[in-house]
Design a protein around this motif. Sequence first.
Motif, mmCIF file in Angstrom:
data_model
loop_
_atom_site.group_PDB
_atom_site.id
_atom_site.type_symbol
_atom_site.label_atom_id
_atom_site.label_comp_id
_atom_site.label_asym_id
_atom_site.label_seq_id
_atom_site.Cartn_x
_atom_site.Cartn_y
_atom_site.Cartn_z
ATOM 1 N N LEU A 187 0.828 -1.199 0.000
ATOM 2 C CA LEU A 187 0.000 0.000 0.000
ATOM 3 C C LEU A 187 0.868 1.257 0.000
ATOM 4 C CD1 LEU A 187 -2.696 -1.180 2.584
ATOM 5 C CD2 LEU A 187 -2.848 -1.182 0.093
ATOM 6 N N ASP A 188 1.326 1.627 1.169
ATOM 7 C CA ASP A 188 2.171 2.810 1.301
ATOM 8 C C ASP A 188 2.649 2.887 2.743
ATOM 9 O OD1 ASP A 188 3.549 5.069 0.719
ATOM 10 O OD2 ASP A 188 1.807 6.394 0.527
ATOM 11 N N PHE A 189 3.706 3.631 2.963
ATOM 12 C CA PHE A 189 4.197 3.837 4.320
ATOM 13 C C PHE A 189 3.333 4.894 5.001
ATOM 14 C CE2 PHE A 189 7.571 1.606 2.393
ATOM 15 C CZ PHE A 189 8.384 1.090 3.389
ATOM 16 N N GLY A 190 3.097 4.708 6.296
ATOM 17 C CA GLY A 190 2.351 5.722 7.025
ATOM 18 C C GLY A 190 1.353 5.152 8.008
ATOM 19 N N PHE A 191 0.559 6.040 8.600
ATOM 20 C CA PHE A 191 -0.362 5.705 9.682
ATOM 21 C C PHE A 191 -1.438 4.726 9.223
ATOM 22 C CE2 PHE A 191 -4.234 6.447 12.100
ATOM 23 C CZ PHE A 191 -3.790 6.397 13.410
ATOM 24 N N THR A 192 -2.062 5.003 8.080
ATOM 25 C CA THR A 192 -3.183 4.173 7.615
ATOM 26 C C THR A 192 -2.760 2.728 7.391
ATOM 27 O OG1 THR A 192 -4.189 6.105 6.555
ATOM 28 C CG2 THR A 192 -4.968 3.933 5.858
ATOM 29 N N THR A 193 -1.621 2.546 6.752
ATOM 30 C CA THR A 193 -1.130 1.192 6.495
ATOM 31 C C THR A 193 -0.838 0.463 7.801
ATOM 32 O OG1 THR A 193 -0.162 1.913 4.412
ATOM 33 C CG2 THR A 193 0.660 -0.138 5.330
ATOM 34 N N ALA A 194 -0.285 1.172 8.768
ATOM 35 C CA ALA A 194 -0.003 0.551 10.063
ATOM 36 C C ALA A 194 -1.292 0.096 10.740
ATOM 37 C CB ALA A 194 0.743 1.534 10.959
ATOM 38 N N VAL A 195 -2.331 0.902 10.662
ATOM 39 C CA VAL A 195 -3.610 0.535 11.265
ATOM 40 C C VAL A 195 -4.175 -0.719 10.600
ATOM 41 C CG1 VAL A 195 -6.013 1.252 11.567
ATOM 42 C CG2 VAL A 195 -4.168 2.859 12.043
ATOM 43 N N VAL A 196 -4.069 -0.800 9.269
ATOM 44 C CA VAL A 196 -4.548 -1.989 8.549
ATOM 45 C C VAL A 196 -3.761 -3.229 8.985
ATOM 46 C CG1 VAL A 196 -4.781 -3.077 6.281
ATOM 47 C CG2 VAL A 196 -5.343 -0.654 6.567
ATOM 48 N N GLY A 197 -2.432 -3.100 9.064
ATOM 49 C CA GLY A 197 -1.609 -4.233 9.479
ATOM 50 C C GLY A 197 -1.900 -4.677 10.896
ATOM 51 N N LEU A 198 -2.081 -3.725 11.810
ATOM 52 C CA LEU A 198 -2.405 -4.067 13.198
ATOM 53 C C LEU A 198 -3.772 -4.733 13.298
ATOM 54 C CD1 LEU A 198 -1.130 -0.823 14.984
ATOM 55 C CD2 LEU A 198 -0.074 -3.089 15.066
#
Length: 271
Positions: free
Chosen positions: A138-149
Amino acid sequence: MSTATTETVDAQAEAAVEEGEKREQTRLAALWSQHYDLVILPAIIVLLLVFLFLYVGTRQLDTIEQRVLAPANVGGLLWQQILLAGASTVLVLLIAVPLGIALSRRGARRVQGPVLAVGGFAQALPPFGVLLLMAFWLDFGFTTAVVGLTIAALLPVLRNTVVGLQQVDQSLIEAARGMGMTSRQTLFRVEIPLAVPVIVAGLRVALVLNVGTATLASYIGAGGLGELVQQALRLNRINVLLVAGGIIAALALLIDWLAGVVERIVVARSG
């Protein structure tokens, strides 16, 4: 009133007082045995924070350490960590509970096993690897981290929702249907209220997992307390690393304690 009668009344009053005191002591002992962890855990958190405060206060920090450990910097990263864990947990709740309800229905029993197996496989993957794969995809950043978590913590709530609904006494469901309730009414008035304690227990596990795993989100540019760990490693500052680890541990313990309090309240009301 004779002296003998007075003495008998006094003895009975003393016996009643002693009986009341024994009952109160028994009640307090029972409460302590059931909820002692809700007292001990905050004490551990306070001791940990006091230790960190005293440790930092007795060390001669250089300008780099002072800048990294400045309250504004630490507070901002702490808030990012809470946002990461909170947003991903809300998503887990919105996805896992409806999906668990759907999988617990009689018509979905055939796909229940494969879906839970896929969820178990996703949880077995290393969280750091999941975050990196999501970042490159996807991309680096907050949104991607939330999806991964969210992916990493989905299974506990999903499984507990299915198990909680399946454990509801079938006779209660049949009694509700016998009273004229529809399947939808039975689900929302009988099954879900009885399954809520089990669902909340899974949500507690997911929340604590997210708090710890959110530390890795800094490696994909999402911020959080992992930034302190990275800065400590890059700058070779053991004081920063110790403080970062202590704050992360204290936050995880605090979230676990708050979730435990909510879980006890839900269980008590459900009972």
